[in-house]
Structure formats: C-alpha cells, structure tokens
Design a protein around this motif. Structure first.
Motif, PDB file in Angstrom:
ATOM      1  N   UNK A 165      37.033  12.673  33.799  1.00 41.90           N
ATOM      2  CA  UNK A 165      38.263  13.005  34.513  1.00 41.90           C
ATOM      3  C   UNK A 165      38.723  11.809  35.328  1.00 41.90           C
ATOM      4  N   UNK A 166      39.931  11.386  35.085  1.00 44.56           N
ATOM      5  CA  UNK A 166      40.478  10.242  35.805  1.00 44.56           C
ATOM      6  C   UNK A 166      41.269  10.741  37.017  1.00 44.56           C
ATOM      7  N   UNK A 167      40.561  11.409  37.928  1.00 39.15           N
ATOM      8  CA  UNK A 167      41.205  11.945  39.123  1.00 39.15           C
ATOM      9  C   UNK A 167      41.312  10.859  40.182  1.00 39.15           C
ATOM     10  N   UNK A 168      42.380  10.882  40.985  1.00 42.03           N
ATOM     11  CA  UNK A 168      42.522   9.858  42.029  1.00 42.03           C
ATOM     12  C   UNK A 168      41.383   9.935  43.036  1.00 42.03           C
ATOM     13  N   UNK A 169      40.898   8.777  43.412  1.00 40.85           N
ATOM     14  CA  UNK A 169      39.789   8.685  44.356  1.00 40.85           C
ATOM     15  C   UNK A 169      40.347   8.357  45.733  1.00 40.85           C
ATOM     16  N   UNK A 170      40.080   9.226  46.697  1.00 42.88           N
ATOM     17  CA  UNK A 170      40.560   9.005  48.055  1.00 42.88           C
ATOM     18  C   UNK A 170      39.580   8.097  48.790  1.00 42.88           C
ATOM     19  N   UNK A 171      40.072   6.956  49.232  1.00 41.79           N
ATOM     20  CA  UNK A 171      39.199   6.020  49.929  1.00 41.79           C
ATOM     21  C   UNK A 171      38.718   4.911  49.004  1.00 41.79           C
ATOM     22  N   UNK A 172      38.037   3.940  49.594  1.00 40.31           N
ATOM     23  CA  UNK A 172      37.511   2.802  48.836  1.00 40.31           C
ATOM     24  C   UNK A 172      36.232   3.203  48.121  1.00 40.31           C
ATOM     25  N   UNK A 173      36.165   3.014  46.784  1.00 43.60           N
ATOM     26  CA  UNK A 173      34.962   3.441  46.055  1.00 43.60           C
ATOM     27  C   UNK A 173      33.743   2.606  46.422  1.00 43.60           C
ATOM     28  N   UNK A 174      32.618   3.284  46.566  1.00 43.46           N
ATOM     29  CA  UNK A 174      31.337   2.646  46.834  1.00 43.46           C
ATOM     30  C   UNK A 174      30.499   2.755  45.563  1.00 43.46           C
ATOM     31  N   UNK A 175      30.268   1.643  44.835  1.00 37.35           N
ATOM     32  CA  UNK A 175      29.503   1.717  43.576  1.00 37.35           C
ATOM     33  C   UNK A 175      28.087   2.235  43.819  1.00 37.35           C
ATOM     34  N   UNK A 176      27.604   3.072  42.890  1.00 40.46           N
ATOM     35  CA  UNK A 176      26.284   3.682  43.041  1.00 40.46           C
ATOM     36  C   UNK A 176      25.357   3.366  41.872  1.00 40.46           C
ATOM     37  N   UNK A 177      25.758   2.466  40.987  1.00 34.16           N
ATOM     38  CA  UNK A 177      24.903   2.124  39.863  1.00 34.16           C
ATOM     39  C   UNK A 177      23.653   1.390  40.314  1.00 34.16           C
ATOM     40  N   UNK A 178      22.546   1.635  39.626  1.00 33.05           N
ATOM     41  CA  UNK A 178      21.295   0.932  39.930  1.00 33.05           C
ATOM     42  C   UNK A 178      21.400  -0.476  39.391  1.00 33.05           C
ATOM     43  N   UNK A 179      21.259  -1.465  40.281  1.00 31.69           N
ATOM     44  CA  UNK A 179      21.369  -2.853  39.866  1.00 31.69           C
ATOM     45  C   UNK A 179      20.126  -3.281  39.111  1.00 31.69           C
ATOM     46  N   UNK A 180      20.273  -3.891  37.922  1.00 32.96           N
ATOM     47  CA  UNK A 180      19.099  -4.397  37.222  1.00 32.96           C
ATOM     48  C   UNK A 180      18.496  -5.567  37.957  1.00 32.96           C
ATOM     49  N   UNK A 181      17.200  -5.723  37.807  1.00 37.37           N
ATOM     50  CA  UNK A 181      16.513  -6.828  38.464  1.00 37.37           C
ATOM     51  C   UNK A 181      16.979  -8.129  37.837  1.00 37.37           C
ATOM     52  N   UNK A 182      17.562  -8.982  38.639  1.00 37.78           N
ATOM     53  CA  UNK A 182      18.120 -10.227  38.141  1.00 37.78           C
ATOM     54  C   UNK A 182      17.172 -11.384  38.399  1.00 37.78           C
ATOM     55  N   UNK A 183      17.018 -12.244  37.404  1.00 37.88           N
ATOM     56  CA  UNK A 183      16.162 -13.427  37.557  1.00 37.88           C
ATOM     57  C   UNK A 183      16.982 -14.679  37.792  1.00 37.88           C
ATOM     58  N   UNK A 184      18.311 -14.498  37.907  1.00 43.38           N
ATOM     59  CA  UNK A 184      19.171 -15.665  38.080  1.00 43.38           C
ATOM     60  C   UNK A 184      18.922 -16.363  39.393  1.00 43.38           C
ATOM     61  N   UNK A 185      18.492 -15.610  40.411  1.00 40.80           N
ATOM     62  CA  UNK A 185      18.257 -16.214  41.711  1.00 40.80           C
ATOM     63  C   UNK A 185      17.000 -17.060  41.709  1.00 40.80           C
ATOM     64  N   UNK A 186      16.032 -16.763  40.811  1.00 39.30           N
ATOM     65  CA  UNK A 186      14.788 -17.508  40.795  1.00 39.30           C
ATOM     66  C   UNK A 186      14.788 -18.588  39.716  1.00 39.30           C
ATOM     67  N   UNK A 187      15.660 -18.501  38.689  1.00 35.83           N
ATOM     68  CA  UNK A 187      15.702 -19.507  37.639  1.00 35.83           C
ATOM     69  C   UNK A 187      16.661 -20.618  38.014  1.00 35.83           C
ATOM     70  N   UNK A 188      16.404 -21.799  37.458  1.00 36.02           N
ATOM     71  CA  UNK A 188      17.226 -22.958  37.752  1.00 36.02           C
ATOM     72  C   UNK A 188      18.179 -23.230  36.602  1.00 36.02           C
ATOM     73  N   UNK A 189      19.316 -23.883  36.877  1.00 36.80           N
ATOM     74  CA  UNK A 189      20.240 -24.237  35.800  1.00 36.80           C
ATOM     75  C   UNK A 189      19.580 -25.170  34.793  1.00 36.80           C
ATOM     76  N   UNK A 190      20.104 -25.170  33.558  1.00 36.68           N
ATOM     77  CA  UNK A 190      19.521 -25.975  32.487  1.00 36.68           C
ATOM     78  C   UNK A 190      19.539 -27.459  32.831  1.00 36.68           C
TER      79      UNK A 190
END
Length: 227
Positions: A165-190
């Motif tokens: 249902x594409x019902x209008x959302x009152x207020x600013x949406x707060x995302x609730x998805x579970x963030x996957x564990x990211x390794x980008x912060x620990x890995x270095x650029x090529x």
C-alpha cells in the motif's frame, strides 16, 4: 432539602474526581487497521499514547517474526517529534523519537510499517515503551506511571499475492532495515594496497642487500693468519 444537598455534594465530588482519573490514565498501546493480509501487503502498526503532561520523546520496542514480516520504516505524525536512527536487530523494531519542545501526547504518536513475506500466523508485540519528559535537571527521563495497554496484535497472512500500500507517510520516515555488516570501513582501497605491497617488497630487498653488505664487510675485515 437534606437529600437535595447530599445529591449536590455527591455530584460535585463526581465531577471533581472525573478529570483527575482521566489525567492519571497515562498509557501506551498499539493497534492495526486490520488483522488479515495477503503476501506482499503493508501492515501498519500504530503506536498510541495518552498523557496529561506534555512529552518530549517516545521510545518503544516491537517484536515480530522475521519469517513473516519485514520492517520498512517508522514515522511520527507529530510535528517536531523526529526519529533517531538506531541499530536494528532481526525480529525487533527499536525506535526512538525526540523533540526540542514539549508535545501533546493524546492519540497517534507513531506508526511502524511492515511488509508481509508469506503465508503464516504471527503476533506483533509491544515489548516495551516509554514517554520521555525533561526532568527538573534538564535531562531526558521516562515519565513515571505509564502503563502498557493493548500489547499484542494477531496477524494472519495468506499465500495469495497482494501489493504494498502506497499510503502517505506522516512525518519523516525512519528506516528500520537491518544493516548488513560492512567490511568497507576495515578494508583499504586497491591503490593503497598496491603502494603498501611495493613498499614492503622494497623493504625486503633493502634488508637483503644490507645483510649482504654487512657480511661482505665482515669477511674483508678479518685479518689473514700467517703460517
């Protein structure tokens, strides 16, 4: 005459006691528009609250079956009550809203949206909740004496395919998805990795050359023995 006076006194006490009782009934509860859904539809769980004192925040935790429901977002229709991003755990919605100014808590305080994932029977439960006020010291504190009303909603999901249902959302949406564990912060650029590898190779070569030089100096500096 005496009976009339007693009746008037009783009515006075009744009307005086009624607003006091209403003010003391501070509570939080959840509702849903319906209890039956198709797969792929949107479940909207409404968080309601009632408080005689203005609030400056709201926090709640809702548990659900992650095999049946997927949390999408949460929002508050109250202007100024903004969502605070929090890490999410599978099977639990952890949401907090805060305002810099006091807000009236009387009705819908927030709503949480889920997407149904498949045919199942499940419950959505208000695990905990609190209304937040600013105490005498100026710090955020839970409002005491707030009770939890309706805490559990039974949800039935059929295998029949529906649509979100594409019902209008009152207020600013707060995302609730579970963030996957990211390794980008620990890995270095090529590029950085290549530079570090080259530096490491050069260091190894330098150490080998230095060892050979030291060995050569040692062998040439040893005096020859005379027979």
């Amino acid at each position: 005459m005496k009976k009339l006076a007693l009746t008037l006194i009783a009515l006075i006490y009744l009307f005086v006691a009624m607003p006091v009782q209403a003010q003391a009934a501070e509570s939080i509860w959840i509702t849903a528009s319906t209890a039956s859904f198709k797969t792929g539809e949107t479940v909207i769980v409404t968080v309601n609250g009632l408080s005689a004192a203005p609030i400056q925040g709201l926090t709640f935790q809702i548990t659900f079956d992650p095999a049946c429901l997927k949390p999408v977002n949460a929002a508050s229709p109250i202007p100024g009550l903004n969502g605070l991003p929090l890490p999410q755990i599978t099977g639990l919605v952890d949401a907090s809203f805060a305002s810099t100014t006091p807000q009236v808590a009387n009705g819908v305080l927030a709503e949480v949206r889920f997407t149904t994932l498949g045919a199942c029977q499940t419950n959505v439960t208000l695990q905990s909740a609190a209304l937040v006020i600013k105490n005498e010291s100026g710090f955020a504190a839970p409002l005491p004496g707030v009770s939890l009303g309706e805490k559990t909603i039974a949800v039935a999901i059929s295998a029949e395919q529906g649509s979100a249902q594409d019902l209008p959302l009152l207020g600013t949406p707060l995302p609730l998805g579970v963030e996957p564990v990211s390794t980008s912060s620990t890995s270095l650029p090529t590029g950085t990795l290549i530079v570090l590898v080259v530096i490491g190779i050069l260091l190894v070569i330098g150490i080998i050359v230095l060892i050979r030089i030291l060995k050569g100096d040692g062998s040439t500096s040893t005096p020859a023995r005379k027979g």
